[in-house]
Design a protein around this motif. Structure first.
Motif, PDB file in Angstrom:
ATOM      1  N   GLU A 170      89.182  86.661  -6.982  1.00  0.00           N
ATOM      2  CA  GLU A 170      89.621  87.688  -6.107  1.00  0.00           C
ATOM      3  C   GLU A 170      89.772  87.340  -4.609  1.00  0.00           C
ATOM      4  O   GLU A 170      90.644  87.676  -3.664  1.00  0.00           O
ATOM      5  CB  GLU A 170      88.353  88.765  -5.842  1.00  0.00           C
ATOM      6  CG  GLU A 170      87.161  88.313  -5.422  1.00  0.00           C
ATOM      7  CD  GLU A 170      86.127  87.839  -6.327  1.00  0.00           C
ATOM      8  OE1 GLU A 170      84.893  87.767  -6.467  1.00  0.00           O
ATOM      9  OE2 GLU A 170      86.574  87.502  -7.395  1.00  0.00           O
ATOM     10  N   ASP A 171      89.437  86.084  -4.242  1.00  0.00           N
ATOM     11  CA  ASP A 171      89.877  85.492  -2.838  1.00  0.00           C
ATOM     12  C   ASP A 171      91.218  85.020  -3.139  1.00  0.00           C
ATOM     13  O   ASP A 171      92.038  85.048  -2.247  1.00  0.00           O
ATOM     14  CB  ASP A 171      88.742  84.418  -2.587  1.00  0.00           C
ATOM     15  CG  ASP A 171      87.564  84.833  -2.247  1.00  0.00           C
ATOM     16  OD1 ASP A 171      87.449  86.085  -1.756  1.00  0.00           O
ATOM     17  OD2 ASP A 171      86.495  84.094  -2.521  1.00  0.00           O
TER      18      ASP A 171
ATOM     19  N   ALA B 171      87.041  79.009  -4.172  1.00  0.00           N
ATOM     20  CA  ALA B 171      87.528  80.448  -3.907  1.00  0.00           C
ATOM     21  C   ALA B 171      87.430  81.086  -5.407  1.00  0.00           C
ATOM     22  O   ALA B 171      87.813  80.444  -6.241  1.00  0.00           O
ATOM     23  CB  ALA B 171      89.024  80.436  -3.183  1.00  0.00           C
ATOM     24  N   LYS B 172      86.764  82.260  -5.133  1.00  0.00           N
ATOM     25  CA  LYS B 172      86.747  83.236  -6.187  1.00  0.00           C
ATOM     26  C   LYS B 172      88.136  83.621  -6.541  1.00  0.00           C
ATOM     27  O   LYS B 172      88.993  83.786  -5.915  1.00  0.00           O
ATOM     28  CB  LYS B 172      85.751  84.373  -6.106  1.00  0.00           C
ATOM     29  CG  LYS B 172      84.379  83.772  -5.666  1.00  0.00           C
ATOM     30  CD  LYS B 172      83.651  83.292  -6.901  1.00  0.00           C
ATOM     31  CE  LYS B 172      82.181  82.886  -6.567  1.00  0.00           C
ATOM     32  NZ  LYS B 172      81.789  82.052  -5.633  1.00  0.00           N
TER      33      LYS B 172
ATOM     34  N   ASN C 151      91.858  79.202   5.033  1.00  0.00           N
ATOM     35  CA  ASN C 151      91.045  80.425   4.725  1.00  0.00           C
ATOM     36  C   ASN C 151      89.630  80.231   4.243  1.00  0.00           C
ATOM     37  O   ASN C 151      88.932  80.689   3.824  1.00  0.00           O
ATOM     38  CB  ASN C 151      91.562  81.299   3.491  1.00  0.00           C
ATOM     39  CG  ASN C 151      92.797  81.911   4.108  1.00  0.00           C
ATOM     40  OD1 ASN C 151      92.574  83.247   4.327  1.00  0.00           O
ATOM     41  ND2 ASN C 151      93.928  81.524   3.685  1.00  0.00           N
TER      42      ASN C 151
ATOM     43  N   THR D  91      88.430  78.664 -10.305  1.00  0.00           N
ATOM     44  CA  THR D  91      87.236  78.463  -9.388  1.00  0.00           C
ATOM     45  C   THR D  91      86.331  77.497 -10.212  1.00  0.00           C
ATOM     46  O   THR D  91      86.131  77.334 -11.547  1.00  0.00           O
ATOM     47  CB  THR D  91      86.564  79.878  -9.515  1.00  0.00           C
ATOM     48  OG1 THR D  91      87.538  80.705  -8.923  1.00  0.00           O
ATOM     49  CG2 THR D  91      85.646  79.558  -8.512  1.00  0.00           C
TER      50      THR D  91
ATOM     51  N   ARG E  43      93.672  87.792  -2.802  1.00  0.00           N
ATOM     52  CA  ARG E  43      93.661  88.325  -1.584  1.00  0.00           C
ATOM     53  C   ARG E  43      94.588  87.574  -0.750  1.00  0.00           C
ATOM     54  O   ARG E  43      95.405  87.882   0.129  1.00  0.00           O
ATOM     55  CB  ARG E  43      92.283  88.555  -0.908  1.00  0.00           C
ATOM     56  CG  ARG E  43      92.329  88.945   0.431  1.00  0.00           C
ATOM     57  CD  ARG E  43      91.050  88.978   0.904  1.00  0.00           C
ATOM     58  NE  ARG E  43      90.214  87.925   0.666  1.00  0.00           N
ATOM     59  CZ  ARG E  43      90.049  86.719   1.340  1.00  0.00           C
ATOM     60  NH1 ARG E  43      90.867  86.570   2.466  1.00  0.00           N
ATOM     61  NH2 ARG E  43      89.231  85.720   1.147  1.00  0.00           N
TER      62      ARG E  43
END
Length: 467
Positions: free
Chosen positions: A55-56, A52-53, A23, A87, A59
């Motif tokens: 929210e990432d 990656a945050k 990703n 993060t 997801r």
């Protein structure tokens, strides 16, 4: 120990990192797991750092718990693992002495590592590319068994008041030395004031981790030396330089060192006994007295166990231990001064068991061995008089327990309802008669028969309670 290539990573972690890579995100193993692997210690918990945050991450993965999302941390449940994933971030302004007021996401793993406490914990491992990221020479400090802060020690310690305690705990746990300037910084007033501001629960947790090390006296002495111990357990302070040694040769050390060495003599995997060892003589300074016998000064500590019990309850309550832990430890402290002799009757052994409680007997014996260890900082030798005394007591306890003797009121062959059916009224009299029956059975176990006890109860009632 010193890395030249890569760490041995579980396949599940590699598969996890590959999902990030697919990703277009990076994934690093960080923290204690990396340190432990470098040292050849098997890691059990894995912390992940990524660009990656949150929210990432939520997801990409199916089951993600937002355990600390305000700080960029979520916990991913995958492949049977729970992976705390954070993060890349930087931190600043610790106004409460524990938590950063300002958190910003960072672009690189190097920036993320710069916020960490010690160089040995500021190492990351690029799981897929099998590369170590070590901007602060943490591997070198691990090799040299040195604890050093990332950057200026005073700045690191005044950011987070728990860090000095963690430094001392790591020194005890890992057998490392704290770098000189780092160690000096712990005792600076500004740093101590920050440490004073941490919650009692935070200190308690680190204190218990020190007690659970191979040789807790090391970390405990560091806590004392830096002044931190007196802030959180002031009851211990008078123990230092409270002299016990006299012509009888029972003790070699002052009360403080005796307690600390007793901790070393207690089993590593039994926190209750180690706590009891730490506190068992804490009341001695208040009870100390001397007398001259045959021209020699003899030191006494009459009743110190009762004072120690009260101080134990106070100290453990202040540190927010559970009520059950406080009850168990303080009970062991109160009872640690038993003196078993072969001349004890079986009834005396039964009374000992009843007073201590069958659930506490094993721990009390372990505390006695630890106490003896602390007298000269030497383990109790198998076959020695102290050893044989304990072995004999254990054997007699086992014999009593195998007899299925009445060791509490519920073990009597009669109860309150039985006595009421015989015409003895409910109330204070009934309780007194039951206790007298129990005393009788403690002395003569053969009396524990229903008809015998009912007859005895009626006689007691007639003789003592009828006008």
């Amino acid at each position: 120990m010193f890395l030249n290539n890569c760490l041995s990573i579980p396949q599940k972690l590699t598969d996890f990192a590959r999902i990030f890579n697919d990703n277009n995100f990076k994934c690093y193993l960080v923290g204690g797991a990396v340190r432990d692997m470098i040292m050849g210690i098997k890691a059990h918990d894995y912390d992940i750092a990524t660009d990656a945050k949150p929210e990432d991450v939520m997801r990409i993965f199916r089951k993600v718990i937002p355990t600390g999302i305000a700080h960029g941390t979520v916990t991913v449940h995958i492949f049977g693992m729970e992976l705390e994933t954070t993060t890349f971030r930087t931190e600043s302004d610790y106004s409460d002495g524990r938590h950063p007021d300002k958190i910003e996401f960072a672009a690189t793993i190097e920036e993320d590592l710069s916020r960490r406490d010690f160089t040995m914990n500021a190492i990351a491992y690029d799981i897929l590319n099998k590369k170590i990221v070590d901007p602060f020479e943490g591997q070198k400090d691990i090799k040299n068994k040195t604890i050093r802060t990332v950057g200026n020690a005073i700045e690191r310690f005044t950011e987070d008041g728990l860090r000095p305690v963690r430094a001392l705990r790591f020194a005890s746990q890992l057998g490392f030395l704290i770098e000189e300037e780092t160690f000096k910084s712990i005792s600076i007033p500004a740093v101590l004031e920050k440490t004073r501001s941490i919650s009692p629960e935070r200190f308690r947790d680190e204190f218990c981790k020190i007690l659970s090390t191979n040789k807790p006296s090391v970390g405990l002495k560091l806590l004392e030396q830096t002044g931190i111990l007196s802030m959180f357990i002031p009851e211990f302070t008078p123990c230092r330089n409270c002299i016990q040694k006299d012509v009888r040769g029972f003790h070699e050390f002052d009360v403080a060192d005796h307690n600390l060495y007793a901790c070393d003599g207690a089993p590593k995997d039994n926190l209750i006994v180690r706590l009891a060892a730490f506190f068992h003589d804490i009341g001695k300074p208040e009870s100390r007295s001397t007398e001259i016998i045959s021209g020699n000064e003899v030191v006494h500590f009459h009743g110190h166990e009762k004072i120690s019990e009260k101080k134990t309850i106070r100290a453990m309550t202040n540190l927010k231990f559970s009520n059950d832990e406080i009850k168990k430890v303080s009970h062991l402290v109160k009872e640690h001064m038993f003196h078993y002799e072969s001349s004890w009757t079986n009834a005396a052994v039964r009374r000992f068991i009843i007073r201590i409680g069958t659930e506490n007997l094993h721990d009390l014996i372990l505390l006695r061995l630890a106490d003896t260890h602390g007298m000269h900082n030497t383990p109790v030798i198998e076959g020695s008089p102290s050893w044989n005394n304990i072995v004999e007591l254990k054997k007699r306890i086992e014999e009593i327990l195998s007899e299925n003797s009445a060791l509490s009121l519920k073990d009597l062959k009669v109860n309150g309802n039985d006595l009421m059916q015989e015409g003895i009224p409910r109330g204070k009299e009934l309780g007194m008669i039951l206790r007298e029956l129990f005393e009788t059975v403690t002395d003569s176990p053969k009396m524990n028969e229903r008809e015998t006890l009912l007859s005895l109860a009626k006689n007691i009632h007639e003789a003592k309670f009828k006008n």
